[in-house]
Design an enzyme around this catalytic site. Sequence first.
Site: not given
Length: 745
Positions: A17, A433, A632, A636
């Site tokens: 649990c 971008d 990409d 970036d």
Amino acid sequence: MPTPETRIDLAIKGMSCASCVSRVEKALTSVPGVISAKVNLASERAQVALVPGQVTLGDLRRAVAAQGYEIPEAQADAAPDRERAEREREMRRLKVKFFVGTVLTVPVVLGSFPQLFPWAPPILQAPWFLLVLTAPVQFWVGWQFHTGFWIALRHGTANMNSLVSIGTNAAFFYSLAVTLWPHRFVAAGAMGMTYYDTAAILMTLIILGRWLEARARGRTSEAIRNLMGLQPKTACVIREGLEQDLPVEQVVPGDLLVVRPGEKVPVDGVVVDGASAVDESMLTGESLPVAKRSGDSVIGATLNKTGSFTLRATKVGRETVLAQIIRLVEEAQGSKAPIQRLADQVSAIFVPIVIAIAVLTFGIWWVWGPAPSFLHALSSFVAVLVIACPCAMGLATPTAIMVGTGKGAELGVLIKGGESLELAHRITTVVFDKTGTLTQGLPVVTDLIPVNGADPERLLTLAASAERGSEHPLGEAIVSRARELGLLLVAATSFEAIPGHGIRAQVNGAGLLLGNETLMQGEGVVLGVLAGEAERLADEGKSPLYVAVDGKAFGLVGVADIIKPEAREALAALKQMGLEAIMLTGDRRATAEAIARQVGVDRILAEVLPDQKANEIRRLQNEGKVVAMVGDGINDAPALAQADLGIAMGSGTDVAMEAADITLMRGDLRGVVTSIQLSRKTLTVIRENLFWAFVYNIVLIPVAAGVLYPVWGITLSPILAGAAMAFSSVSVVGNSLRLKRFRPA
């Protein structure tokens, strides 16, 4: 300097649990050298971050064992088949126990309620007969609960096993006492009254719940099994000049492999001989096969369609693209979302509180309860213990995350973990971008505008012949278009690149200029009507290149990085979801505005240099926006890291998994919409699960304790409590499984 860390994934056995999760995490983090530990009840695994060289597996195993749990000896990362086999064995064991329990419990029920079943044989009412039938149910069917309770007790803890074992044993041993010494229980009219039916039915119902839960939990990891099913089992390897079919595990980098039509590519590699068309849809989503020839890369598990080829293995085993995807999904499914912290904090103290409530309930009803007060107190005591199982709280979040991340993988959206999945639903602004994200990333020829009715192909032939030696992207686009049309190019002489302006060359003895307006004006070329056409192209976001022959304007070539076909649809969907879309680019504002009009973005951040992109994201965050950056994943990277949520556009062959929180394997902008929609749906399911798990306990524990009895005479029998407890866990997992039906809107 940051502390170096290594992450390992461990199987944990013995958890029952949510309170177990908390204790295992504390045990792991108490080991010196462990930085963090995240334990997942649904997958029964732990992700541990540790300092290399300071911690051994033995240290972790001893710490977990001290709390009554186990890290199995076999911890091979590549053992999914073994783990699946263990899970299936567990389901079969629970199934057998349920059916045995049912067969033994039915006559116990018939004998315990003669007023309901007067036709039942009298022998079934005999306490000794009921004892013989109930004992195997209590101690064989329910053995795992008793051993779990004993282990927890030895370590000074309590968990779900404690509640079930204490509750059913109270009913069983009271009934045993009545059977052995019936004359002692004559007082208060209790003579001969046993609770064998309660013990037997509870154990059978709880085992049923465990079996159904195990089956449902098994379905939550279907995405991993589906991905693993893509892996080929054998490879045709060239060894010592002979072709041999070997297990794919024996392939090493540098091996030469033969791939025949209709076969899966065994590992990642490079084609060295032959040619074919390969179906890469399982990675890229592109339905059309991709042509492959010598020098091209191929990805393991993709399907060879037509010809045969030989490849040289470059990445095998855990290094292949598919293996990285599987590992990413496994890590995501084993991760936690921040929303789970509340459930973990509550469950850590939940079981001891429930036991205290049960004991208090027993005492109150024994002293002030209706006659026979002891039986009323015992019934309430058992009901409180059984109703309060915290399994539902422990399963509420991880099951939804497992199904949600798995569904994302099926749709080509790789989500790093529960935190990323939860964060995506809070996004208010999506920054794109431009180059390679909103656009194709490769310029193409869009317009050919000759003067005085000249042949457009003649214009393209001259321009491409001059640019054939150029490495500039615009020049490559012109040459590529000419070759697509099958135009015959000639060799240019006296080639001269004029930086920032264009080129000068001799083509077939004629002096040719190709470049911008500044170059033409400097050479005294009269542009005439071409100037207006160039302005129109620029307004459309295209780059106009003038062509002049022997000092006279000959035409205009328009080149542009065209937008992706799905860009407008994706941005429209984001706006419909109430999100702001922003384009981030280094292009001049006029070009950016032209692209913006085509795709429909709300705001433009133009003329931003690569090293300034992260600052622009930070500025948006300072405005109070929760920002997702889509890029990409390589160029970036600083902006992706700065954003609240980084989304990388994958290429299928070079997936930037480490650059962002979410990777879109198919490079399709609609994946941004899918990831946010999936996040919102998953969080809705998690909230539903947690709501019902908490409400279930908040409402039913007082009912089981008897708060409604003084006014309305309502009590909750232990049998109904057991059924409700079993149903709560199964319903939470079942609700999470609804995510498997998720479809992007």
